[in-house]
Scaffold this active site. Sequence first.
Site, PDB file in Angstrom:
ATOM      1  N   GLU A   1      52.347  23.175  86.719  1.00  0.00           N
ATOM      2  CA  GLU A   1      53.091  24.241  86.058  1.00  0.00           C
ATOM      3  C   GLU A   1      53.376  25.317  87.098  1.00  0.00           C
ATOM      4  O   GLU A   1      52.458  25.996  87.567  1.00  0.00           O
ATOM      5  CB  GLU A   1      52.278  24.830  84.903  1.00  0.00           C
ATOM      6  CG  GLU A   1      52.944  26.019  84.230  1.00  0.00           C
ATOM      7  CD  GLU A   1      52.025  26.739  83.264  1.00  0.00           C
ATOM      8  OE1 GLU A   1      52.164  27.971  83.138  1.00  0.00           O
ATOM      9  OE2 GLU A   1      51.169  26.078  82.637  1.00  0.00           O
TER      10      GLU A   1
ATOM     11  N   LYS B   1      49.761  26.868  73.619  1.00  0.00           N
ATOM     12  CA  LYS B   1      48.969  27.463  74.683  1.00  0.00           C
ATOM     13  C   LYS B   1      48.172  28.617  74.082  1.00  0.00           C
ATOM     14  O   LYS B   1      48.711  29.414  73.304  1.00  0.00           O
ATOM     15  CB  LYS B   1      49.881  27.984  75.793  1.00  0.00           C
ATOM     16  CG  LYS B   1      49.164  28.756  76.896  1.00  0.00           C
ATOM     17  CD  LYS B   1      50.146  29.206  77.966  1.00  0.00           C
ATOM     18  CE  LYS B   1      49.457  30.021  79.043  1.00  0.00           C
ATOM     19  NZ  LYS B   1      50.376  30.342  80.166  1.00  0.00           N
TER      20      LYS B   1
ATOM     21  N   ARG C   1      57.033  33.589  88.340  1.00  0.00           N
ATOM     22  CA  ARG C   1      56.597  34.931  88.746  1.00  0.00           C
ATOM     23  C   ARG C   1      57.132  35.326  90.109  1.00  0.00           C
ATOM     24  O   ARG C   1      56.925  36.469  90.543  1.00  0.00           O
ATOM     25  CB  ARG C   1      55.067  35.006  88.763  1.00  0.00           C
ATOM     26  CG  ARG C   1      54.420  34.715  87.425  1.00  0.00           C
ATOM     27  CD  ARG C   1      52.914  34.838  87.509  1.00  0.00           C
ATOM     28  NE  ARG C   1      52.266  34.352  86.292  1.00  0.00           N
ATOM     29  CZ  ARG C   1      50.955  34.336  86.110  1.00  0.00           C
ATOM     30  NH1 ARG C   1      50.158  34.792  87.050  1.00  0.00           N
ATOM     31  NH2 ARG C   1      50.449  33.871  84.974  1.00  0.00           N
TER      32      ARG C   1
END
Length: 215
Positions: free
Chosen positions: A48, A136, A52
């Site tokens: 993943e 999640k 960012r």
Amino acid sequence: MKETLTTVTTAAELLEVSPVVPVVVLDDVDHAVPVARALAAGGVRIIEITLRTPVALEAIARVRAEVPETLVGAGTVTAPRHAEQSAAAGAQFLVTPGCTDSVLDAASATGLPFLPGVSTVSEAMRVAERGFGALKFFPAEASGGVDYLRSIAGPLPELRFCPTGGITPDSAPRYLGLSNVGCVGGTWLTPKDAVAAGDVAKIEALAKDAAALAG
């Protein structure tokens, strides 16, 4: 041991790929392929890449093109455009830290497997009403951790989670022992110093330890 999947069509399948999903922040796009290959060599064929940093989308594209044995997804999807951009870059799944209706709509529209982020019972119920059963749980440790997830398994038995946030190699087995947890997300597989130094041997070793958590 869980079977390694190289393609997934549902979010539920994402939870079965690896006991640990590496959550990776990349500052240099040239690190993307070596890191993904090192993880795969250690038995973790999923990554993943978080949105960012400015290089994240290109990193996703490179891993998709050059490391076909690995599932590559986009994390930190926090705006509708992120879902669209990630799909265009070749992401095979999406992960959000939380949920808004617009992000849920955009992520669903891509047709990609998608783990929406929740941290409360109300959020989990609202997302479940939209048809999502694999979620999640973030930030896991700050939101109650193992005890919290154990306590909601009774009232929400149909939901399964990938807890992420503050999880360590020591705490991961406790999460994985819960009936409503399929895998955990972790940053410890790709330490910032190891990524920057190109220490793929360390990353591979950490991946081997993580893969062994499948038991």
